[in-house]
Write an enzyme that holds these catalytic residues in place. Structure first.
Site, PDB file in Angstrom:
ATOM      1  N   GLY C  32       0.909  -1.397   0.085  1.00 18.62           N
ATOM      2  CA  GLY C  32       0.007  -0.029  -0.033  1.00 18.62           C
ATOM      3  C   GLY C  32       0.716   1.139  -0.046  1.00 18.62           C
ATOM      4  O   GLY C  32       0.221   2.341  -0.164  1.00 18.62           O
ATOM      5  N   CYS C 248     -27.717  -8.952 -17.137  1.00 23.84           N
ATOM      6  CA  CYS C 248     -27.161  -8.780 -18.331  1.00 23.84           C
ATOM      7  C   CYS C 248     -28.229  -9.031 -19.660  1.00 23.84           C
ATOM      8  O   CYS C 248     -28.542  -9.910 -19.779  1.00 23.84           O
ATOM      9  CB  CYS C 248     -25.994  -9.231 -18.812  1.00 23.84           C
ATOM     10  SG  CYS C 248     -25.132  -8.875 -20.318  1.00 23.84           S
ATOM     11  N   CYS C 251     -26.170 -11.492 -21.945  1.00 26.15           N
ATOM     12  CA  CYS C 251     -26.035 -13.095 -21.447  1.00 26.15           C
ATOM     13  C   CYS C 251     -26.700 -13.390 -20.467  1.00 26.15           C
ATOM     14  O   CYS C 251     -26.973 -14.676 -20.073  1.00 26.15           O
ATOM     15  CB  CYS C 251     -24.302 -13.220 -21.147  1.00 26.15           C
ATOM     16  SG  CYS C 251     -24.171 -12.304 -19.506  1.00 26.15           S
ATOM     17  N   CYS C 273     -23.182  -6.536 -19.012  1.00 25.41           N
ATOM     18  CA  CYS C 273     -21.915  -6.819 -18.438  1.00 25.41           C
ATOM     19  C   CYS C 273     -20.822  -5.883 -18.833  1.00 25.41           C
ATOM     20  O   CYS C 273     -20.929  -5.476 -19.961  1.00 25.41           O
ATOM     21  CB  CYS C 273     -21.391  -8.024 -19.058  1.00 25.41           C
ATOM     22  SG  CYS C 273     -22.252  -9.426 -18.202  1.00 25.41           S
ATOM     23  N   CYS C 279     -19.126 -11.783 -20.169  1.00 27.79           N
ATOM     24  CA  CYS C 279     -20.315 -11.891 -21.040  1.00 27.79           C
ATOM     25  C   CYS C 279     -20.232 -12.785 -21.976  1.00 27.79           C
ATOM     26  O   CYS C 279     -21.078 -13.673 -22.097  1.00 27.79           O
ATOM     27  CB  CYS C 279     -20.502 -10.533 -21.476  1.00 27.79           C
ATOM     28  SG  CYS C 279     -22.128 -10.389 -21.981  1.00 27.79           S
TER      29      CYS C 279
END
Lengths: 276, 240, 309
Positions: C32, C248, C251, C273, C279
């Site tokens: 970090g 979606c 899909c 998506c 997808c």
């Protein structure tokens, strides 16, 4: 009496400094500017003790060095010489030999400061509540509801309408800003609080209310405080003991009623005689 | 044999006025004792420095010479002329009371709060302190409608009752009284006398200045006469 | 090195790559922490992913497989350009759109839906690396605040958000605490992707070219979004007015992050998506009659792992 703070031989010189600085400045010379090197001896050889629940007044005209002492203790400035010991529940801190992180830690967790200018003590970009929240968050309180409740509690304690908790301090009057600043300083119940000319420039009625608040805080939380002011009235009302400063030196120290009724130093006599 | 609470030896006090370059004597050569349960009355003409003695014991004035030997509740003897400020503050809170001629109190405080304040400082909880304060105000006959008000607008006599109540309420070990009945009517003065006697019976040592010879006769156990210091009108020229 | 190549492999000179790799090692060692590095000039403007690009060019090896996506899509302009550039300067590197096949994925604004593995590295392009910049203009002071993990002023911002909007309104770049100390700006990924950083199996590297910083979320490291104890972190849930999880429109998956747009013809809101690879695969697995798409995808991921071993 429980000692909170012990200051010894505190000095602060702005400028290069030289061997003559201390011996050629002070009230006898009527100046704090060294004639040899031009350095400013803002404060020299200041010593005092402060006990729990006690209010110590530091009085003097502008340029007398009264704020310098407090600024070094709050780490806003580095002293040139001297020591200060802070006694904190069985722990002692030698203030001037701490590393920067330890200093910030004390500032954030154990000290409070209220400046004459609220913009130094408050963040004007966040709400009054947010300002208080910042100090609580520094102390690892991470509960939103608790933070908010505490902020409201502190604001009502300092007589700021709770309805205005989410307003930015810029919308407030000078007296209210000062109250928010005090609420922020008090958020973590600091054992030591510094007040630098907190009522200067406020209306008389507002001054009175702020001074009453400070006294209530002293009684309620037994907070030790150092009050810096040029106002004899403020000293008379708040301080149990008083240091009088001139040209960077403490010219007189004593119980406040003694300093006012039986001043020893010529400067204090003049100061008391010229009070309204 | 009653215990001596305060013994003053060869005390004197003079004021140095820097702007005039002068030394002004106020009290000189004062010797006295204050005993538990007894009242020592200070007498003498105006300018004899009676108030100066009281103020110097209380550290409102800094003594110039002499010893002010005070024996504490815990039987320690300390010289009030030399004790540090914190020690004096501690004694003011717990042992030594002072009722001055004029009430001096925090502004904007109700009378009962002013009277209760020394008890609260001693650690008494607030409600009992207020209760004790009200009782004392009642003893001194301050009308109940005034208890919640600030004494700022009171008459001289009313203010003085608040002042006395505050001095009496915490039953100090040593009580200093500076003309406490000066502005009071006869009836109230009687009530004050009763209170003073109560305190004496409970063992408080009192050092007082009274203006009236009758009062001294009625209350005084020991009388100490002060004379004005040597040639008070002749101002001693100090070298600059 | 093949001198016939117009530029050397990876475009950057070996010194530059070495410096970046060292920076990466440091970033992994201090999870970090924003490690400064001397960001090189790239043949594209800063802000177009030069930080991520330099990371990719420095760590990709010959024969490895790369996937580049932008907002989840392999076909958007930024992704296509970056992929084309990398292909031209790294001749032996293969590119793919299949998440499972990639050794290294460079991405802008998304983390792929498919869970990444120990054998993969995710490089995120970062515009603004320091989450404290909104509360403290001085970098010197920000460094001290990071060093002392003093994020109180950042939390004040969250406090103010809840005060004004009853919730934290940060939708992207949600400040996230790594390994219990440093708080990072995880790049403009949606909240939805933040939990994927926590205990991620893949190494996540974040590069800010303009700001000259590299930082990392090492594998199996805690990544905790900054929150109040009583205000838990929420991800986008895509629930419609009737309480149904939106699917979606392409899909039919109800388990992916959806982009929302207005269909020009029908003037209706459409959800689709954001991860195009996911997808496509979900759709084909459904068409192949697989009962559960995830099983299919997980299997393919395992297959890749085996192949790599």
């Amino acid at each position: 009496m429980t000692k909170v703070l012990e200051v010894r031989n505190l000095s602060k010189v702005y400028g290069p400094g030289c061997m003559q600085c201390y011996e050629s400045t002070g009230p006898e010379f009527g100046t704090n500017i060294c004639p040899s090197c031009g350095s400013i001896v803002a404060a020299h050889d200041i010593s005092f003790d402060l006990c729990k629940g006690e209010i110590l007044g530091i009085m003097g005209e502008s340029g007398s060095g009264k704020s310098t002492a407090v600024k070094t203790l709050f780490f806003d400035q580095e002293p040139t010489h001297g020591s200060a010991r802070f006694y904190d529940s069985n722990k002692q801190h030698d203030l001037f030999s701490l590393n920067p992180a330890q200093k910030r830690n004390l500032r954030n967790h154990r000290f409070g400061m209220v400046y004459q200018n609220p913009s130094l003590g408050l963040n004007f970009n966040v709400s009054a509540g947010g300002n208080i929240a910042e100090r609580l968050l520094m102390n690892d309180l991470r509960h939103y509801r608790q933070i908010r409740d505490r902020a409201c509690e502190l604001l009502s304690r300092t007589e700021v309408a709770i309805a205005r908790v989410d307003e930015q301090p810029g919308n407030f009057s000078g007296g209210m800003q000062q109250r928010v600043q005090i609420a922020k300083a008090l958020a973590i119940n600091p054992p030591l609080l510094f007040l630098d000319e907190v009522t200067t420039g406020l209306d008389l009625s507002v001054q009175a209310a702020i001074l009453d608040l400070i006294l209530e805080i002293q009684q309620e939380f037994e907070t030790a405080m150092i009050v810096v002011t040029h106002d004899l009235g403020v000293i008379r009302l708040l301080a149990g003991r008083t240091l009088v400063m001139k040209n960077g030196r403490v010219v007189e120290a004593g119980l406040t009623d003694q300093v006012i009724e039986d001043p020893q130093h010529a400067y204090t006599q003049q100061l008391v005689a010229s009070a309204l | 044999m009653k215990e001596t609470v305060l013994k003053i030896e060869n005390f004197s006090k003079s004021f140095e006025m820097h702007d005039q370059g002068k030394l002004i004597p106020s009290s000189s050569n004062v010797n006295l004792s204050v005993v538990a349960g007894k009242l020592t009355a200070l007498v003498g003409p105006t300018g004899a420095g009676k108030s100066t003695v009281l103020k110097s014991i209380y550290r409102t004035y800094l003594p110039s010479t002499g010893r002010l030997l005070y024996t504490t509740r815990t039987s320690n003897t300390i010289d009030l002329a030399l004790a540090d400020d914190h020690r004096i503050l501690g004694l003011r809170d717990n042992e030594i009371g002072f009722v001055t001629q004029f009430l001096r109190a925090l502004p904007r405080q109700s009378s009962e709060n002013i009277v209760a304040a020394p008890l609260i400082r001693k650690g008494v909880d607030k409600s009992s302190a207020i209760e004790a304060a009200r009782k004392m105000l009642q003893n001194l006959d301050l009308p109940e409608r005034l208890w919640q008000l600030s004494p700022a607008t009171f008459s001289g006599g009313e203010k003085q009752r608040v002042n006395l109540a505050r001095g009496f309420v915490c039953e100090p070990r040593l009580l200093l009284l500076d003309e406490p009945t000066a502005s009071l009517d006869e009836e109230t003065a009687e009530r004050v006398i009763t209170q003073i006697n109560t305190l004496k019976n409970r063992g408080t040592a009192i050092l007082a200045i009274f203006h009236s010879p009758q009062l001294i006769k009625r209350l005084g156990d020991i009388t100490v006469e002060l004379r004005p210091p040597v040639a008070p009108e002749t101002l001693v020229q100090r070298r600059h | 090195m093949n001198t016939s190549e117009a530029t050397q492999f990876g475009f950057l000179d070996e010194f530059a790559k070495k410096e970046i790799r060292r920076t990466v090692l440091k970033a992994i060692a201090i999870p970090g922490y924003q490690v400064p590095y001397s960001s090189r000039e790239m043949p594209m403007g800063r802000g177009f992913g030069t930080g991520g690009l330099q990371l990719t060019l420095s760590i990709i090896g010959r024969g490895q497989t790369l996937k580049v996506i932008d907002q989840g899509s392999d076909d958007s302009v930024n992704a296509v350009n970056l992929r084309g550039f990398i292909e031209s300067v790294c001749p032996s590197v293969n590119t793919t759109t299949n998440t499972a096949d990639a050794d290294l994925i460079q991405s802008r604004h998304r983390i792929p839906e498919l869970a990444l593995t120990e054998n993969q590295v995710l490089v995120l392009q970062v515009p603004y690396p320091d989450p404290l910049v909104i509360v403290e203009p001085s970098e010197e002071k920000r460094k001290i605040m990071h060093g002392e993990a003093d994020y109180s002023r950042l939390l004040v911002k969250l406090y103010e958000d809840i005060v004004h909007f009853d919730e934290v309104t940060i939708s992207h770049r949600y400040p996230t605490c790594i390994n219990g100390h440093y708080v990072i700006d995880p790049s403009p990924i949606p909240r939805y992707d933040v939990p994927k950083l926590d205990q991620s199996k893949a190494l996540v590297l974040l590069g800010a070219g303009r700001e000259k910083k590299i930082y990392a979320v090492p594998p199996f490291t805690d990544a905790t979004p900054l929150v109040f104890d009583d205000q838990p972190f929420h991800i986008e849930n895509f629930i419609d007015q009737d309480g149904q999880r939106r699917a979606c429109q392409q899909c039919g998956s109800t388990e992916s992050f959806l982009d929302e747009y207005m269909d020009a013809e029908t003037q209706t809101l459409v959800f689709q998506c954001s991860d195009t690879d996911y997808c496509t695969r979900y759709l084909s697995s459904r068409n192949n009659g697989a009962l559960h798409s995830n099983t299919e995808l997980d299997n393919s991921a395992e297959a890749v792992e085996l192949a790599n071993d």
